[in-house]
Design an enzyme around this catalytic site. Structure first.
Site: not given
Ligand code: 3PG
Ligand code: MG
Length: 436
Positions: A26, A187, A343
């Site tokens: 990122r 999920k 990820g």
């Molecule tokens: C993520 O990784 O999904 C985004 O950065 C948003 O983060 P969050 O799900 O904690 O809002």
């Protein structure tokens, strides 16, 4: 850009372990916009969140490691402030010269961020002449730094946002066919809407991970102790029916690796999914399923892949995910469009050194899923796009909170009043990519 102070929102919400960045994708993805702004003579005030500190200061969620990584990547020193707001920060921002940048401390240390508090947004907005949102990963959040500040400043999207929107829109609008989606992860909940949307777009749907287990149950099989969601079985059945009605092929695992426990070093074996033993857990796809996937993908020209096919963190159960990463690389080499999000899927590609072959790696988890569902992302919707190539997207213009405040943009055509309810959009997704 020359001489402008740009308030730039990025998504530096990177995975950390012992204070070290595990995956800097990122941060890398934000570099082109940051460089373009600095080279153009702007000074840049960067905002990001990290984790979910819930409005309190959490030392382990400070942005310093991200600043250090960015410094290495752009070879320009990236100072961080001790707090997103405050006298020290006001001062540091005021002293910035063209071509210089600084990173504000984690905006989520303030409760006003997630609440999209107008006075918090206004304070942040005072740090820029214009707002650029390049945080695609957080575009599904209607927070002060992603949406609120746009009420006070002329607003733009950054290059990463543009690239993500273009890649994901192409996938939905004009995919080369046949088009396959591969959906794994733990999920089904959180993925129902995207699965329903995808069934209307794809020719083939391949399921793996815990997601597949729920579909196995929906198609009358028992999955023993495997992770599955009893509450989602009806949804899975409905999606299977929808697929059948539309002539979309759904590939469910024919065999799987089952383990005594979901731990390293446990006993495991391959069995048919027709007779999964009652006291074992399905933790990966078996060899016949992998072969079936490879064969099914042979004619495919477009692939969308989100989520691992097994318990990827445990190397013995990462086999199918890694095999799929190899197939995806071969397909990309052969000219197919391959878009990957999530990820663990991207981690598998990186481990094999084939990540760069992909057409597009999405930095969005929840955000890319919501985009693919066809939902408006608040962080995108807030930026007027008239005249942009994406004008035709279902983008809603959100009127400034304060009609008298510096206009959100004069470029924005008169459009309907805000239809976005932050609370409705801002759910806790969460794309847990991992069957656990
Ligand atoms: C993520 O990784 O999904 C985004 O950065 C948003 O983060 P969050 O799900 O904690 O809002
Ligand atoms: Mg998330």
């Amino acid at each position: 850009m020359q001489g402008q102070r740009v308030l730039l929102r990025v998504d530096f919400n990177v995975p950390l372990s012992d204070g070290k960045i595990v995956d800097d994708s990122r941060i890398r993805a934000a570099v082109p916009t940051i460089k373009a702004l600095l080279d153009g003579g702007a000074s840049v005030v960067i905002m990001s969140h990290l984790g979910r500190p819930d409005g309190r200061v959490v030392d382990g969620l400070r942005l310093r490691p991200a600043a250090e990584r960015l410094t290495q990547l752009i070879r320009v020193n990236v100072p961080t402030t001790g707090d997103a707001l405050g006298v020290g920060t006001d001062d540091a921002v005021r002293r910035l010269r063209p071509g210089e940048l600084l990173l504000l401390e984690n905006v989520r240390f303030h409760a006003g961020e997630e609440r999209n508090d107008p006075s918090f947004a206004e304070r942040l907005a005072s740090y820029g002449d214009v707002f650029v949102n390049d945080a695609f990963g957080a575009a599904h959040r209607a927070h002060a730094s992603t949406v609120g500040v746009a009420a006070y400043l002329p607003s733009y999207v950054g290059l990463l946002m543009e690239q993500e929107v273009e890649a994901l829109s192409n996938l939905l609008d004009k995919p080369a066919r046949p088009f396959a989606a591969i959906v794994g992860g733990g999920k089904v909940s959180g993925k129902v809407a995207v699965l329903e949307a995808l069934i209307k777009k794809v020719d083939l749907l391949i399921l793996g991970g815990g997601v597949a287990n729920t579909f196995l149950v929906a198609s009358g099989r028992s999955v023993g102790k495997s992770l599955y969601e009893s509450k989602m079985v009806d949804d899975a059945r409905r999606i299977l029916k929808l697929a059948q009605d539309r002539g979309v092929r759904v590939l469910l695992p024919v065999d799987g690796v089952v383990a005594k426990e979901v731990t390293r070093g446990t006993e495991f074996k391959v069995v048919s999914t027709d007779k999964l033993p009652a006291s074992w857990h399905m933790v990966d796809l078996g060899p016949s399923s992998i072969t079936a996937i490879r064969e099914a993908l042979t004619p495919i020209k477009t692939i969308l892949w989100n989520g691992p096919l097994g318990v990827f963190e445990i190397p013995s159960f990462a086999v199918a995910t890694r095999e799929l990463a190899k197939v995806a690389a071969d397909k990309a080499d052969a000219g197919a469009t391959v878009v990957v999000g999530g990820g663990d899927s991207i981690a598998a590609l990186r481990q094999l050194g084939v990540a760069e072959k992909m057409t597009h790696l999405s930095t969005g988890g929840g955000a890319s899923l919501e985009f693919l569902e066809g939902r408006d992302l608040p962080g995108l919707a807030v930026v007027p796009t008239a005249g942009s190539p994406y004008e035709t997207l279902p983008i809603i213009y959100v009127a400034p909170v304060k009609p008298g405040a510096k206009a959100a943009s004069k470029r924005a055509p008169a459009k309907p009043k805000p239809i976005i309810k932050p609370s409705a959009l801002d759910d806790e997704d969460d794309e847990s990519d991992t069957p656990a």
